[in-house]
Design a protein around this motif. Structure first.
Motif, mmCIF file in Angstrom:
data_model
loop_
_atom_site.group_PDB
_atom_site.id
_atom_site.type_symbol
_atom_site.label_atom_id
_atom_site.label_comp_id
_atom_site.label_asym_id
_atom_site.label_seq_id
_atom_site.Cartn_x
_atom_site.Cartn_y
_atom_site.Cartn_z
ATOM 1 N N SER A 3 12.620 0.208 6.609
ATOM 2 C CA SER A 3 12.838 -0.555 7.829
ATOM 3 C C SER A 3 12.406 -2.003 7.618
ATOM 4 N N VAL A 4 13.181 -2.933 8.204
ATOM 5 C CA VAL A 4 12.811 -4.354 8.118
ATOM 6 C C VAL A 4 11.799 -4.716 9.195
ATOM 7 N N TYR A 5 11.486 -3.765 10.079
ATOM 8 C CA TYR A 5 10.581 -4.054 11.188
ATOM 9 C C TYR A 5 9.172 -3.516 10.954
ATOM 10 N N ALA A 6 8.927 -2.926 9.790
ATOM 11 C CA ALA A 6 7.595 -2.382 9.495
ATOM 12 C C ALA A 6 7.406 -2.343 7.983
ATOM 13 N N LEU A 7 6.143 -2.389 7.562
ATOM 14 C CA LEU A 7 5.832 -2.265 6.144
ATOM 15 C C LEU A 7 6.093 -0.853 5.660
ATOM 16 N N ASP A 8 6.358 -0.741 4.354
ATOM 17 C CA ASP A 8 6.521 0.568 3.735
ATOM 18 C C ASP A 8 5.119 1.158 3.549
ATOM 19 N N ARG A 9 4.786 2.130 4.384
ATOM 20 C CA ARG A 9 3.430 2.675 4.346
ATOM 21 C C ARG A 9 3.142 3.411 3.031
ATOM 22 N N ARG A 10 4.205 3.824 2.330
ATOM 23 C CA ARG A 10 3.978 4.468 1.035
ATOM 24 C C ARG A 10 3.400 3.469 0.033
ATOM 25 N N GLN A 11 3.856 2.211 0.099
ATOM 26 C CA GLN A 11 3.322 1.192 -0.798
ATOM 27 C C GLN A 11 1.856 0.891 -0.487
ATOM 28 N N VAL A 12 1.522 0.927 0.809
ATOM 29 C CA VAL A 12 0.128 0.694 1.199
ATOM 30 C C VAL A 12 -0.750 1.867 0.775
ATOM 31 N N ALA A 13 -0.230 3.085 0.973
ATOM 32 C CA ALA A 13 -1.014 4.283 0.646
ATOM 33 C C ALA A 13 -1.298 4.382 -0.853
ATOM 34 N N THR A 14 -0.360 3.939 -1.675
ATOM 35 C CA THR A 14 -0.554 4.023 -3.128
ATOM 36 C C THR A 14 -1.301 2.819 -3.691
ATOM 37 N N GLY A 15 -1.617 1.838 -2.850
ATOM 38 C CA GLY A 15 -2.342 0.668 -3.305
ATOM 39 C C GLY A 15 -1.494 -0.400 -3.941
ATOM 40 N N GLN A 16 -0.181 -0.208 -3.968
ATOM 41 C CA GLN A 16 0.696 -1.237 -4.542
ATOM 42 C C GLN A 16 0.822 -2.450 -3.614
ATOM 43 N N LEU A 17 0.537 -2.242 -2.346
ATOM 44 C CA LEU A 17 0.528 -3.318 -1.359
ATOM 45 C C LEU A 17 -0.829 -3.283 -0.674
ATOM 46 N N LYS A 18 -1.613 -4.362 -0.843
ATOM 47 C CA LYS A 18 -2.989 -4.347 -0.383
ATOM 48 C C LYS A 18 -3.249 -5.428 0.671
ATOM 49 N N PRO A 19 -4.167 -5.125 1.617
ATOM 50 C CA PRO A 19 -4.570 -6.173 2.572
ATOM 51 C C PRO A 19 -5.222 -7.326 1.817
ATOM 52 N N MET A 20 -4.896 -8.546 2.205
ATOM 53 C CA MET A 20 -5.395 -9.719 1.487
ATOM 54 C C MET A 20 -6.710 -10.213 2.069
#
Length: 515
Positions: free
Chosen positions: A398-415
């Motif tokens: 979805s373009v309206y939300a982050l991919d939570r799978r990327q956050v869960a795996t740590g590939q996308l991290k809070p800055m």
């Protein structure tokens, strides 16, 4: 002792037993009781379509249901619970109901036509046995008594008998059965209209931003979600293009919306959108066989991001409303941020800002709610993320939300921790990059829709009401007079339950005595 076998039916002729059995089952299917049972079954069968997500409405919600219920969803899918209105069992109930109504109504229509053409029946031999009766002496002839009934819109028949008596028969209330038949045939029309709409209709939903760059044309690739009838393909869609030129919303002081209105440009037949139209909630844009409806509206915060190398990007992603105050959530992504030294996209340093938009933000923290749905003090609460956005893994998102799978795996991290920006303000991040809340735009949700069965459904619904009124209010009744010399005998019979018939009969007799 030899027993002769029963004679076999001649070749080409059906067995009397088979014919009898077929007639029995046909009688059961075409009875009003069966029609009511099938109507109830159809209503029950439609319940899963209202509770569970449907592929024809929103494929993403169906996918989410599979993710949330990995064991039950495949079994439900085999039962067509995510495609209820296309399911064989739903079509079977629908078809049986249609056949049942047709088989039930045609004989009733024939009987009603015969009843209208028949003369009112002759008076019974003993009118004193009728539920309502009276007897008096009068010199009034049969013609005057017939006039009393005709004045009250009875169908009247006068008969002379061999014993010298004359009977006057009057009957009224045929409109009851007429209304009943109109009501049931209108239900049949509703079934036909809904079926035509389901088979040959289509719809598509689109979030439409302002400006020529956000305009869309009527093809499936440009819709956020869509549904096509089984007999419709993408090539059958009419050609038109639509552009949002402006939007205005009015609210009461308590935040309740008064009007939503959008100025749109449109063009038909492949033409550029140049024609103007004022689109409102209950005033759709009609373009041939398709209508364009205004369903909702929202805000698009314009965010400008400048990375540490000085590269600037702009995000215009709609934020979706969460409540009546238009507190909205969304995400702004910058996949081309922080390019490598060779100018290549570095997937490990892509940027995203997850946040909430407040049309009327409070003057001080906490910034968790909007005070008013209109943009009186716009602000945005942002939470930055850095890493791989997952845009290149080939999986839909979805373009309206982050991919939570990327956050869960740590590939996308809070800055870093979140921060709040009012319109025009900027924030410098830990890596030296900057994000600015540059401006604010509006968007609307529109639905392009074509339903060829809609006129049938509309007129059938009107006919349902038109038929229901006489079927509930009109009462069938009969009145007779027998004149033998100066003796007049009157009798009355209500063909349906009619508490007011005794009063009506009394009025008729009183009028007859005055003649």
């Amino acid at each position: 002792m030899t027993v002769d076998a029963p004679p076999r039916p001649a070749k080409g002729k059906k067995s009397p037993r088979a014919v009898s059995l077929a007639r029995k089952w046909w009688g059961q299917l075409t009875s009003m009781r069966t029609a009511l049972i099938l109507l109830f079954a159809l209503a029950v069968a439609a319940v899963p379509g209202s509770i569970l997500p449907q592929r024809s409405v929103n494929v993403e919600n169906v996918g989410k249901y599979f993710t949330d219920h990995p064991q039950a969803a495949p079994i439900m899918d085999r039962l067509w619970l995510f495609d209820v209105y296309s399911a064989p069992w739903f079509a079977a109930i629908y078809g049986l109901l249609f056949v049942s109504l047709v088989g039930c109504l045609i004989p009733r229509l024939r009987e009603h036509v015969d009843a209208i053409r028949r003369r009112p029946p002759d008076a019974p031999a003993r009118l004193s046995l009728m539920p309502q009766h009276d007897e008096w002496e009068s010199g009034a002839g049969a013609a005057k008594l017939a006039g009393v009934l005709k004045a009250r819109r009875f169908r009247v028949e006068t008969r002379e008998h061999a014993d010298g008596s004359v009977t006057v028969s009057g009957e009224k209330g045929y409109l009851r059965e007429t209304g009943n038949l109109i009501f049931h045939f209108a239900l049949l029309g509703l079934l036909v209209g809904v079926a035509v709409g389901a088979l040959y209709g289509w719809h598509g939903n689109r979030i439409l931003g302002a400006g020529a760059d956000a305009a869309f044309c009527n093809n499936l690739q440009q819709y956020d979600d869509y549904g096509l009838g089984p007999n419709i393909s993408a090539a059958d869609l009419p050609k038109f293009c639509v552009q949002l030129d402006g939007f205005k919303a009015e609210y009461l002081d308590n935040g309740q919306p008064v009007t939503y209105a959008a100025d749109v440009l449109y063009g038909e037949g492949g033409e550029a959108p140049t024609e103007k139209f004022h689109l409102e909630v209950n005033e759709p844009l009609r373009m041939g066989a398709a209508n364009l409806y205004l369903l909702g509206q929202g805000y698009t915060p314009v965010l400008t991001y400048t990375d540490a190398q000085g590269n600037t990007q702009v995000s215009r992603t709609p934020f979706l409303p969460m409540n009546a105050s238009m507190l909205s959530e969304g995400v702004a992504t910058f996949p081309d941020a922080n390019l490598s030294a060779t100018g290549q996209r570095d997937r490990t340093r892509q940027m995203a800002f997850e946040g909430m938009f407040l049309p009327t933000a409070p003057e001080q923290a906490p910034y968790t709610t909007s005070l008013f749905p209109d943009s009186r003090n716009p602000g945005v609460m942002l939470f930055p993320y850095v890493g791989d956005l997952g845009l290149d893994n080939g999986k839909p998102g979805s373009v309206y939300a982050l991919d939570r799978r990327q956050v869960a795996t740590g590939q996308l991290k809070p800055m870093q921790v979140g921060f709040f920006l009012k319109q025009g303000e900027s924030k410098t991040l830990e890596d030296g990059s900057t994000v600015t809340f540059t401006g604010l735009e509006r968007w609307i949700t529109v639905q392009a829709r074509s339903d060829p069965g809609e006129p049938v459904v509309l007129w059938s619904a009107i006919a349902v009401l038109a038929g229901l009124l006489p079927s509930l209010t009109v009462k069938r009744r009969r009145v007779w007079f027998r004149v033998r010399g100066d003796n007049v005998t009157a009798g009355g019979l209500a063909r349906t339950e009619n508490p007011g018939f005794a009063t009506e009969f009394g009025d008729i007799v009183a009028s007859a005595k005055e003649t």
